[in-house]
Design a protein around this motif. Sequence first.
Motif, PDB file in Angstrom:
ATOM      1  N   LYS A 281       0.849  -1.191   0.000  1.00  0.00           N
ATOM      2  CA  LYS A 281       0.000   0.000   0.000  1.00  0.00           C
ATOM      3  C   LYS A 281       0.881   1.236   0.000  1.00  0.00           C
ATOM      4  CE  LYS A 281      -3.019   2.844   2.812  1.00  0.00           C
ATOM      5  NZ  LYS A 281      -3.621   3.051   4.155  1.00  0.00           N
ATOM      6  N   PHE A 282       0.578   2.160  -0.888  1.00  0.00           N
ATOM      7  CA  PHE A 282       1.287   3.431  -0.869  1.00  0.00           C
ATOM      8  C   PHE A 282       0.406   4.529  -1.436  1.00  0.00           C
ATOM      9  CE2 PHE A 282       2.272   1.241  -4.752  1.00  0.00           C
ATOM     10  CZ  PHE A 282       2.284   2.207  -5.752  1.00  0.00           C
TER      11      PHE A 282
ATOM     12  N   SER B 231      -5.111  -4.972 -14.155  1.00  0.00           N
ATOM     13  CA  SER B 231      -4.769  -6.379 -13.979  1.00  0.00           C
ATOM     14  C   SER B 231      -3.773  -6.882 -14.999  1.00  0.00           C
ATOM     15  CB  SER B 231      -6.038  -7.244 -14.074  1.00  0.00           C
ATOM     16  OG  SER B 231      -6.974  -6.889 -13.080  1.00  0.00           O
ATOM     17  N   THR B 232      -2.902  -7.771 -14.546  1.00  0.00           N
ATOM     18  CA  THR B 232      -2.082  -8.600 -15.416  1.00  0.00           C
ATOM     19  C   THR B 232      -2.375 -10.042 -15.020  1.00  0.00           C
ATOM     20  OG1 THR B 232      -0.126  -8.830 -14.005  1.00  0.00           O
ATOM     21  CG2 THR B 232      -0.279  -6.816 -15.329  1.00  0.00           C
ATOM     22  N   ARG B 233      -1.684 -10.993 -15.628  1.00  0.00           N
ATOM     23  CA  ARG B 233      -1.897 -12.390 -15.288  1.00  0.00           C
ATOM     24  C   ARG B 233      -1.250 -12.763 -13.950  1.00  0.00           C
ATOM     25  NH1 ARG B 233       0.457 -16.001 -19.161  1.00  0.00           N
ATOM     26  NH2 ARG B 233      -1.095 -17.567 -18.543  1.00  0.00           N
ATOM     27  N   LEU B 234      -0.477 -11.849 -13.381  1.00  0.00           N
ATOM     28  CA  LEU B 234       0.187 -12.119 -12.099  1.00  0.00           C
ATOM     29  C   LEU B 234      -0.083 -11.040 -11.074  1.00  0.00           C
ATOM     30  CD1 LEU B 234       2.143 -13.853 -10.431  1.00  0.00           C
ATOM     31  CD2 LEU B 234       4.002 -12.465 -11.359  1.00  0.00           C
ATOM     32  N   VAL B 235       0.262  -9.796 -11.399  1.00  0.00           N
ATOM     33  CA  VAL B 235       0.152  -8.699 -10.446  1.00  0.00           C
ATOM     34  C   VAL B 235      -1.065  -7.841 -10.771  1.00  0.00           C
ATOM     35  CG1 VAL B 235       1.272  -6.649  -9.519  1.00  0.00           C
ATOM     36  CG2 VAL B 235       2.637  -8.647 -10.112  1.00  0.00           C
ATOM     37  N   ASN B 236      -1.867  -7.545  -9.750  1.00  0.00           N
ATOM     38  CA  ASN B 236      -3.009  -6.647  -9.889  1.00  0.00           C
ATOM     39  C   ASN B 236      -2.818  -5.437  -8.988  1.00  0.00           C
ATOM     40  OD1 ASN B 236      -4.425  -8.361 -11.687  1.00  0.00           O
ATOM     41  ND2 ASN B 236      -5.122  -9.606  -9.962  1.00  0.00           N
ATOM     42  N   ALA B 237      -3.378  -4.303  -9.403  1.00  0.00           N
ATOM     43  CA  ALA B 237      -3.253  -3.074  -8.615  1.00  0.00           C
ATOM     44  C   ALA B 237      -4.583  -2.341  -8.584  1.00  0.00           C
ATOM     45  CB  ALA B 237      -2.169  -2.173  -9.194  1.00  0.00           C
ATOM     46  N   LEU B 238      -4.987  -1.938  -7.387  1.00  0.00           N
ATOM     47  CA  LEU B 238      -6.185  -1.130  -7.195  1.00  0.00           C
ATOM     48  C   LEU B 238      -5.758   0.298  -6.897  1.00  0.00           C
ATOM     49  CD1 LEU B 238      -9.149  -0.419  -6.529  1.00  0.00           C
ATOM     50  CD2 LEU B 238      -8.792  -1.425  -4.256  1.00  0.00           C
TER      51      LEU B 238
ATOM     52  N   VAL C 259      -2.890   3.303  -3.546  1.00  0.00           N
ATOM     53  CA  VAL C 259      -2.660   2.146  -4.401  1.00  0.00           C
ATOM     54  C   VAL C 259      -2.454   0.904  -3.535  1.00  0.00           C
ATOM     55  CG1 VAL C 259      -1.136   1.097  -6.128  1.00  0.00           C
ATOM     56  CG2 VAL C 259      -1.611   3.549  -6.220  1.00  0.00           C
ATOM     57  N   TYR C 260      -3.158  -0.173  -3.893  1.00  0.00           N
ATOM     58  CA  TYR C 260      -2.971  -1.484  -3.286  1.00  0.00           C
ATOM     59  C   TYR C 260      -2.536  -2.428  -4.411  1.00  0.00           C
ATOM     60  CZ  TYR C 260      -5.880   0.533   0.430  1.00  0.00           C
ATOM     61  OH  TYR C 260      -6.394   1.346   1.418  1.00  0.00           O
ATOM     62  N   ALA C 261      -1.397  -3.091  -4.252  1.00  0.00           N
ATOM     63  CA  ALA C 261      -0.879  -3.924  -5.335  1.00  0.00           C
ATOM     64  C   ALA C 261      -0.264  -5.201  -4.793  1.00  0.00           C
ATOM     65  CB  ALA C 261       0.164  -3.146  -6.143  1.00  0.00           C
ATOM     66  N   GLY C 262      -0.405  -6.281  -5.562  1.00  0.00           N
ATOM     67  CA  GLY C 262       0.202  -7.545  -5.163  1.00  0.00           C
ATOM     68  C   GLY C 262      -0.162  -8.645  -6.138  1.00  0.00           C
ATOM     69  N   ALA C 263       0.427  -9.802  -5.960  1.00  0.00           N
ATOM     70  CA  ALA C 263       0.112 -10.974  -6.780  1.00  0.00           C
ATOM     71  C   ALA C 263      -1.097 -11.663  -6.185  1.00  0.00           C
ATOM     72  CB  ALA C 263       1.308 -11.917  -6.839  1.00  0.00           C
ATOM     73  N   VAL C 264      -2.206 -10.924  -6.146  1.00  0.00           N
ATOM     74  CA  VAL C 264      -3.456 -11.392  -5.548  1.00  0.00           C
ATOM     75  C   VAL C 264      -4.604 -11.057  -6.484  1.00  0.00           C
ATOM     76  CG1 VAL C 264      -2.598 -11.121  -3.188  1.00  0.00           C
ATOM     77  CG2 VAL C 264      -3.795  -9.215  -4.290  1.00  0.00           C
ATOM     78  N   THR C 265      -5.765 -11.653  -6.229  1.00  0.00           N
ATOM     79  CA  THR C 265      -6.936 -11.433  -7.060  1.00  0.00           C
ATOM     80  C   THR C 265      -7.529 -10.045  -6.834  1.00  0.00           C
ATOM     81  OG1 THR C 265      -8.428 -12.335  -5.385  1.00  0.00           O
ATOM     82  CG2 THR C 265      -7.464 -13.897  -6.978  1.00  0.00           C
ATOM     83  N   LYS C 266      -8.418  -9.660  -7.754  1.00  0.00           N
ATOM     84  CA  LYS C 266      -9.112  -8.372  -7.622  1.00  0.00           C
ATOM     85  C   LYS C 266      -9.926  -8.328  -6.340  1.00  0.00           C
ATOM     86  CE  LYS C 266     -12.663  -7.616 -10.302  1.00  0.00           C
ATOM     87  NZ  LYS C 266     -13.477  -7.289 -11.514  1.00  0.00           N
ATOM     88  N   ASP C 267     -10.613  -9.438  -6.022  1.00  0.00           N
ATOM     89  CA  ASP C 267     -11.428  -9.473  -4.803  1.00  0.00           C
ATOM     90  C   ASP C 267     -10.569  -9.293  -3.553  1.00  0.00           C
ATOM     91  OD1 ASP C 267     -13.677  -9.855  -6.313  1.00  0.00           O
ATOM     92  OD2 ASP C 267     -13.756 -12.031  -6.012  1.00  0.00           O
TER      93      ASP C 267
END
Length: 401
Positions: free
Chosen positions: A329-330, A369-376, A383-391
Amino acid sequence: MAPYESDHATGTGPDEDPRTGRRKAARYVVPAAVVGVAAATIGLVPALAASGDPDLPKISAQQLVEKIAKSDVQRMSGTVKVSTDLGLPDLGSLQGTMGSGEQGDGSSADPRTKLTELTSGTHTLRVAADGPEKQKVSLLERDAEYSLIHSGKDVWGYDSASNEVFHTTAQHSGEKGEKGDKRGHQPSATPEDFAKEALKSVDDTTSVTVDGTTRIAGRDAYQLVIKPKQAGSTVRDVTIGVDAKTGLPLKFTLAPKSGGAPVFDAGFTKVSFAAPPASTFDFRPPKGAKVTEEKPGKDEHAPDFGGQFAPGDLSGADTIGEGWTTIAKFDTGAKGDKTSQQGGGAMGGFLGSLGDPVSGDFGKGTVFSTRLVNALITDDGTVYAGAVTKDALVKAADADK
């Protein structure tokens, strides 16, 4: 290190809500091509290698990880094929336009910009090493070649397409790196580099097993498989092909939970453990070449040739959760600036078209979204980002409020 479990305890555990408490990350990397968030932490589950071809002695996951850690190949050469498929749109000429400016004013031979080409498509590399003082990586292109050479105190980058040269002095040349790494500033370009990054720390968020044997670049190898136990990760598994004799990782593959081609695959197609010719590491700027000199230590961002393939350094970012579902988160500092985020102008409209609008207790935002890293990216600039799903991102943002 987490306690070892039986083979029956390797299934996926229950979903875990991200922790609302935050901690500062000493170094947090959102990977564009490598494991970063996805395989930063693993736990070991003992398993025996299944029978296969070749027929190798049985080995447990713990023993195989220890074999990787003890691997000390000082001299080698070979060819590595690297493929990256993040599912990003082809930006075409727009990418070139966005790349101009501050970075465009530098040398095309600067490895910090040149080697970012590895973040998409398929590429062929030639690699060579002869101890901690001599390493070379060459990126082979259709009509040109880019080489990064470390020889003694000198580090050279050469782009034959533009006839440009980048030169700096290796910091702490020949000294041991972290955890006794004897390779000094060897450029990170082989499956070994990615594998050791994934194996740096361990806990109980991951299972690790041995899944049979295989042949890689003409050599007998074991297959080490790393899988997340946590729900919410975009990673299905990481497979590391380990040379049975030397313990050197020969192949590294990261597969997404969504299926299809691997997000990242790096593997030797040819490898030799004989000492490369001394001339391999000789370099003199060609006649007429433009030479850019950079003195190490002139700023805190001087080249680190042990990690140039990990773009997106988010040092100092807050993190939420743990293990495979860690989220960075940043604050972008763009609170209330809708033009820079979702609206406003052709660029804002274009970027907005690449994302999915979402809403929740946190307010409104857009998920890219990418196939690995997603960012909200929320409307208030968080910004919230990680190798996690959108949910998982939305859940983290809601819990953070």
